[in-house]
Write an enzyme that holds these catalytic residues in place. Sequence first.
Site, PDB file in Angstrom:
ATOM      1  N   CYS A   1       0.835  -1.203   0.000  1.00 48.74           N
ATOM      2  CA  CYS A   1       0.000   0.000   0.000  1.00 48.74           C
ATOM      3  C   CYS A   1       0.867   1.248   0.000  1.00 48.74           C
ATOM      4  O   CYS A   1       1.355   1.677   1.036  1.00 48.74           O
ATOM      5  CB  CYS A   1      -0.922  -0.018   1.223  1.00 48.74           C
ATOM      6  SG  CYS A   1      -1.928   1.463   1.352  1.00 48.74           S
TER       7      CYS A   1
ATOM      8  N   CYS B   1      -0.344   4.217   2.046  1.00 49.03           N
ATOM      9  CA  CYS B   1      -0.158   4.084   3.502  1.00 49.03           C
ATOM     10  C   CYS B   1       1.310   4.272   3.874  1.00 49.03           C
ATOM     11  O   CYS B   1       1.667   5.100   4.702  1.00 49.03           O
ATOM     12  CB  CYS B   1      -0.561   2.698   3.998  1.00 49.03           C
ATOM     13  SG  CYS B   1      -2.092   2.075   3.351  1.00 49.03           S
ATOM     14  N   ASP B   2       2.136   3.439   3.301  1.00 47.57           N
ATOM     15  CA  ASP B   2       3.508   3.305   3.776  1.00 47.57           C
ATOM     16  C   ASP B   2       4.534   4.073   2.952  1.00 47.57           C
ATOM     17  O   ASP B   2       5.692   4.184   3.355  1.00 47.57           O
ATOM     18  CB  ASP B   2       3.890   1.814   3.799  1.00 47.57           C
ATOM     19  CG  ASP B   2       2.968   1.006   4.707  1.00 47.57           C
ATOM     20  OD1 ASP B   2       2.529   1.558   5.724  1.00 47.57           O
ATOM     21  OD2 ASP B   2       2.681  -0.160   4.402  1.00 47.57           O
TER      22      ASP B   2
END
Lengths: 306, 78
Positions: free
Chosen positions: A132, A135-136
Amino acid sequence: MQIYDLVIIGAGPAGITAAVYAARQNLNFIVISRDIGGQTALSAEVENYTGYQVISGPELVQRFEKHMHKYNINLRENESVLNLKRNGENFLIKTDKAEYLANCVIIASGKQSEQLNVLGEQEFKNRGLAYCAICDGPIFAGKNVAVIGGGNSALDAASILIKVAKHVYIINNAENLKGDQLLRQKIEQSANVTILNKSQVLAVAGDKFVKSIKIKNNGQEQELAVEGVFVEIGLVPNSEFAEEVKRNQKKEIMVDIHNQTNIAGIFAAGDVTDVPEKQIIIAAGEGSKAALGAFGYLARKKTGNK
Amino acid sequence: MVKSIKVYTTPTCPWCIRVKSFLRDNKINFQNFDVSSDQSAADEMVKKSGQMGVPVIDIDGQIIVGFDQERIKLALGL
């Protein structure tokens, strides 16, 4: 054990919409889900959900959730369904935490990222290997990273990463990148991108964290020094728990126009099904169709007229 | 009962948003570190948790990776 009218598996656009419909019908039901929002929660900008010109995925999910919680809904979050099977007149749902009985089931468990299945993938998960970018991605600021894949989700990930990472390698299996042309152009014109077509990942390596990947580029093996690896090679349906339900070659659950599966009383909706086109708005609509189908089934069952 | 709660997040990650709203809903005070703009916080998070995924929650030294509601509740005594 009590028997619920309905168990909804999944809480993405399809599951949440089905839950809203079920709540409005005063059904005795629960929603079991690993997460809230599914793939929608991982989407950057959504520009084709009617009523919102532009809304971020996480924000749209918050609205869905708020709508759901307008009703008193029994939601089992962080719970994974392991098995669903016929149990006489009703259905038995086994999760990693409990067991439930239901007269009717709606499967809306969506899809998840496909895995690479190479050496080092399990070992370095969350240690540099991620699924992701939204997200990261920011954690890899100033670092060299690789995106695995060549379709729209890989392009999305690359477009997020080129803004933060030092250099982005795109490891693409095919001869050319696929996906949205505008996005492709934007990425191809970025100064800090190297696109490696006809390339496969052979292994992910490192010590405590990822340090490199081994790839095969045009038949030549080589090693790339990267600290981040983003796997974006597509999605697979979360249908493995529904062994008795008929699925197509892609493991998508097959449904009829009323969202009924091959088993009377089990309905399915959204990205987990074989309905063409995976879109948030389609999943939501399918969720409402499945709920209406379920009401009809329950009503027929009650009157003994199946 | 006084607990020090640190949350390491990025602005865009859905689980980070959920962790923060969960804590707010339960009226728990916490310190938020945006690891996308704060490199030393990012290093601290990786060091503490031994991994690079967000969110990471530090409740009085107990490290929880991800929005694991049950572990968070347990650690907070909710």
